[in-house]
Every structure is written in structure tokens, then in C-alpha cells.
Motif scaffolding. Structure first.
Motif, mmCIF file in Angstrom:
data_model
loop_
_atom_site.group_PDB
_atom_site.id
_atom_site.type_symbol
_atom_site.label_atom_id
_atom_site.label_comp_id
_atom_site.label_asym_id
_atom_site.label_seq_id
_atom_site.Cartn_x
_atom_site.Cartn_y
_atom_site.Cartn_z
ATOM 1 N N HIS A 75 0.841 -1.193 0.000
ATOM 2 C CA HIS A 75 0.000 0.000 0.000
ATOM 3 C C HIS A 75 0.879 1.246 0.000
ATOM 4 N N ALA A 76 0.330 2.358 -0.499
ATOM 5 C CA ALA A 76 1.067 3.624 -0.488
ATOM 6 C C ALA A 76 0.084 4.780 -0.442
ATOM 7 N N ALA A 77 0.463 5.839 0.270
ATOM 8 C CA ALA A 77 -0.303 7.081 0.260
ATOM 9 C C ALA A 77 0.153 7.926 -0.928
ATOM 10 N N ILE A 78 -0.800 8.621 -1.550
ATOM 11 C CA ILE A 78 -0.499 9.514 -2.669
ATOM 12 C C ILE A 78 -0.670 10.953 -2.186
ATOM 13 N N LEU A 79 0.396 11.720 -2.234
ATOM 14 C CA LEU A 79 0.364 13.110 -1.798
ATOM 15 C C LEU A 79 0.084 13.995 -3.002
ATOM 16 N N ARG A 80 -0.881 14.900 -2.870
ATOM 17 C CA ARG A 80 -1.310 15.717 -3.997
ATOM 18 C C ARG A 80 -1.283 17.207 -3.637
ATOM 19 N N ASP A 81 -1.064 18.008 -4.659
ATOM 20 C CA ASP A 81 -1.210 19.456 -4.578
ATOM 21 C C ASP A 81 -2.137 19.849 -5.718
ATOM 22 N N GLY A 82 -3.412 20.015 -5.400
ATOM 23 C CA GLY A 82 -4.385 20.250 -6.456
ATOM 24 C C GLY A 82 -4.517 19.024 -7.339
ATOM 25 N N ASP A 83 -4.357 19.221 -8.636
ATOM 26 C CA ASP A 83 -4.496 18.119 -9.591
ATOM 27 C C ASP A 83 -3.233 17.278 -9.730
ATOM 28 N N ARG A 84 -2.139 17.679 -9.128
ATOM 29 C CA ARG A 84 -0.867 17.016 -9.391
ATOM 30 C C ARG A 84 -0.404 16.159 -8.221
ATOM 31 N N ILE A 85 0.190 15.010 -8.566
ATOM 32 C CA ILE A 85 0.856 14.173 -7.571
ATOM 33 C C ILE A 85 2.208 14.809 -7.244
ATOM 34 N N VAL A 86 2.498 14.933 -5.936
ATOM 35 C CA VAL A 86 3.766 15.547 -5.532
ATOM 36 C C VAL A 86 4.607 14.613 -4.675
ATOM 37 N N GLY A 87 4.076 13.441 -4.333
ATOM 38 C CA GLY A 87 4.854 12.504 -3.540
ATOM 39 C C GLY A 87 4.122 11.203 -3.333
ATOM 40 N N ILE A 88 4.895 10.157 -3.030
ATOM 41 C CA ILE A 88 4.357 8.832 -2.726
ATOM 42 C C ILE A 88 4.987 8.366 -1.412
ATOM 43 N N ARG A 89 4.143 7.884 -0.500
ATOM 44 C CA ARG A 89 4.636 7.405 0.788
ATOM 45 C C ARG A 89 4.273 5.922 0.925
#
Length: 299
Positions: A75-89
Motif C-alpha cells: 500500500h502507499a499514500a499519494i500526496l497531492r497538490d491540487g491536480d498534481r501528484i507531488v509525492g508517494i509514501r
């Protein structure tokens, strides 16, 4: 693609099935195309990182289950800023295991397609030793689904890459590189403990199926790939599927702008837009990238 034609040919000679001759020109309906939202290059300094062949996003797009083609899932968390992905945890990876608890490795561990069932378990399609198995959680023992004799007659590098589950909990899979007698892509369905072959999808051109999903709209989406000396090309098609089979074929996307896209998840965002999130398989090669690519889709 980020490397030259000579390297591309050498690298893919052993990895890619022989492509069929071009089919008749596509007759799928054309309409408003998918709209590019963004691309995120995912990097990690870990020996296990790479080779991702499938993903399944949560309904809100904030988390995902990811799988590699070497039997690793997490599993992974998806970090977003508006419409864009900015990181994966990512969480700690788990290994796919056989029904006897042994780690799946080599050809037996060539895991390609991923689908999350209504009860939260997930199922995996395997390419080299062509089959489908289900798992209660990452690291759990496999519950293998019965194999049809036809599954044993698949090309070594052309078995089940795509796997999807519909609203009724029925699984659908198809070979990457084995057409039926009419030159179409045979689709196999698992329902109530039985495999059937309810329909086939038209094969068009040199594209081969590598990922599939049923979206929140109930339609079947198919991600396809072609490979040439110039690089990778990706195509996304969809159908309405009822008891009479697939209808209303539509090409949503055809592009050569990305790496080796193999995994597909279709979901609806907080603004009500359909989104396709795709992930690329870098084949553990330095000249390829792990990308997450997102498009909005027309309803």
C-alpha cells in the motif's frame, strides 16, 4: 522514450512478444479525448523498487495498492497538490506467496494484473505461468482459481497481464499476445467459481493489452501498449459491457509521450471528473523511469 533506437531494440528483444501484423484500420468511435493532468517521476533508493506492473487506487485517489512483476505488493499514500501528484509514501512491501506459503519467484512470480474485490481481498493475474490467484492481504497465502486447459497454451511472455473486476465481483482477464480464431482478444470471466469466455475485444493495430479496469461508471477500460525502435506507445479504449457483450468502443487516448505504461486505475475525483491513473514498468533498467501519469476522461 529517453534512449536511442539501437538500445531500445536490444533491451526489448527478450522482453517483448513478437507483435502481430497490423490489423485493419480502427473503427472505434472518436470523441472528446482524454486530457493530460500531470506526470510524477517516482524514485526510491531501495533494491526492491521498480518493475511496477499494476495499481489500484482508493475511491478518493489518496491511496493505492501497487504491485511489481516480481511478486511484490504494498500500500502507499499519494500526496497531492491540487491536480498534481507531488509525492508517494509507501508502506512496507509484502511478497506474494503460494498456497503453501512459499515466496513466489521466477516465472511463477511473474505478477502482472491486479484487482481489488468487493470484500477487500485482491486478485492477481500471472503472465508466465498463466493463472489467477487471490490474497487476503499482502503476504497472505494464495487462493488459486482453477485453471482452464486453455491457460496452459499461452505464450511464455504473452499470458495474463490485464485483470479487472466489475460491480458484481466478477473477474475479467485476457492474454497479452494470443488472439482467437477471428483475430480478436479473448476475454475470460470468473463468476461463481467458474471460468467462461463471454466475449472478445477487437484487436486493432500493433497494440497489446497490458492493463484493465472497470471504472465507477461501470464501463470497461483497456490500457494497451506497442513497442517500436522509436519507443513506447500507449492507447486507452473503453466499452459499455452488458449481458450481450461490449458495445460503444471508444478510443480515449493514444500517445507516445510516456514510458512503459502497464498499470491502470480509473476513479472519480472530488470535482466529479473521471480520472485514469497509470504507472510505468521500468524493467529495472537505468534508461527507463517509474512514472505515475494522470488524465481526465470524458463521461
Amino acid at each position: 522514450m529517453r534512449f536511442g533506437p539501437a538500445i531500445a531494440i536490444a533491451a526489448w528483444a527478450a522482453l517483448t512478444p513478437v507483435l502481430p501484423a497490423p490489423a485493419a484500420p480502427a473503427s472505434a468511435a472518436e470523441g472528446p479525448p482524454a486530457q493530460f493532468l500531470g506526470e510524477y517521476e517516482w524514485r526510491m533508493d531501495a533494491r526492491w523498487f521498480g518493475g511496477f506492473s499494476a495499481l489500484a487506487l482508493s475511491p478518493d485517489g489518496g491511496a493505492m495498492l501497487v504491485m511489481s512483476d516480481r511478486g511484490l505488493v504494498f500500500h502507499a499514500a499519494i500526496l497531492r497538490d491540487g491536480d498534481r501528484i507531488v509525492g508517494i509514501r509507501p508502506a512496507k512491501p509484502g511478497r506474494l506467496r503460494s498456497s503453501e506459503g512459499k515466496r513466489l519467484q521466477g516465472r511463477a512470480g511473474d505478477s502482472e494484473g491486479l484487482a481489488i474485490m468487493p470484500d477487500g481481498t485482491f486478485c492477481v493475474s500471472f503472465e508466465a505461468v498463466t493463472r489467477v490467484s487471490c490474497f487476503a492481504y499482502p503476504g497472505a497465502n494464495a487462493v488459486p482459481l482453477r485453471r482452464l486447459p486453455a491457460f496452459r497454451d499461452m505464450p511464455r511472455n504473452g499470458g495474463f497481464e490485464a485483470l479487472a473486476v466489475d460491480r458484481r465481483g466478477r473477474l475479467y482477464t485476457m492474454p497479452e499476445d494470443k488472439l482467437d480464431a477471428d483475430g480478436n482478444i479473448p476475454v475470460y470471466r470468473w463468476d461463481n467459481g467458474t471460468w467462461s469466455q463471454p466475449f472478445a475485444l477487437p484487436s486493432r493495430g500493433r497494440f497489446l493489452p497490458v492493463g484493465a479496469d472497470f471504472g465507477p461508471d461501470g464501463r470497461l477500460y483497456l490500457l494497451e501498449r506497442s513497442v517500436s525502435p522509436l519507443g513506447f506507445r500507449s492507447r486507452l479504449r473503453r466499452w459499455d459491457v452488458d449481458e450481450d457483450g461490449p458495445k460503444g468502443e471508444r478510443v480515449l487516448l493514444q500517445t507516445g509521450d510516456h514510458d512503459n505504461l502497464e498499470g491502470l486505475s480509473v476513479w472519480r475525483d472530488g470535482d466529479g471528473r473521471l480520472r485514469a491513473t497509470m504507472i510505468s514498468d521500468d524493467n529495472f533498467m537505468l534508461f527507463q523511469r517509474t512514472e505515475l501519469v494522470e488524465y481526465t476522461l470524458p463521461d
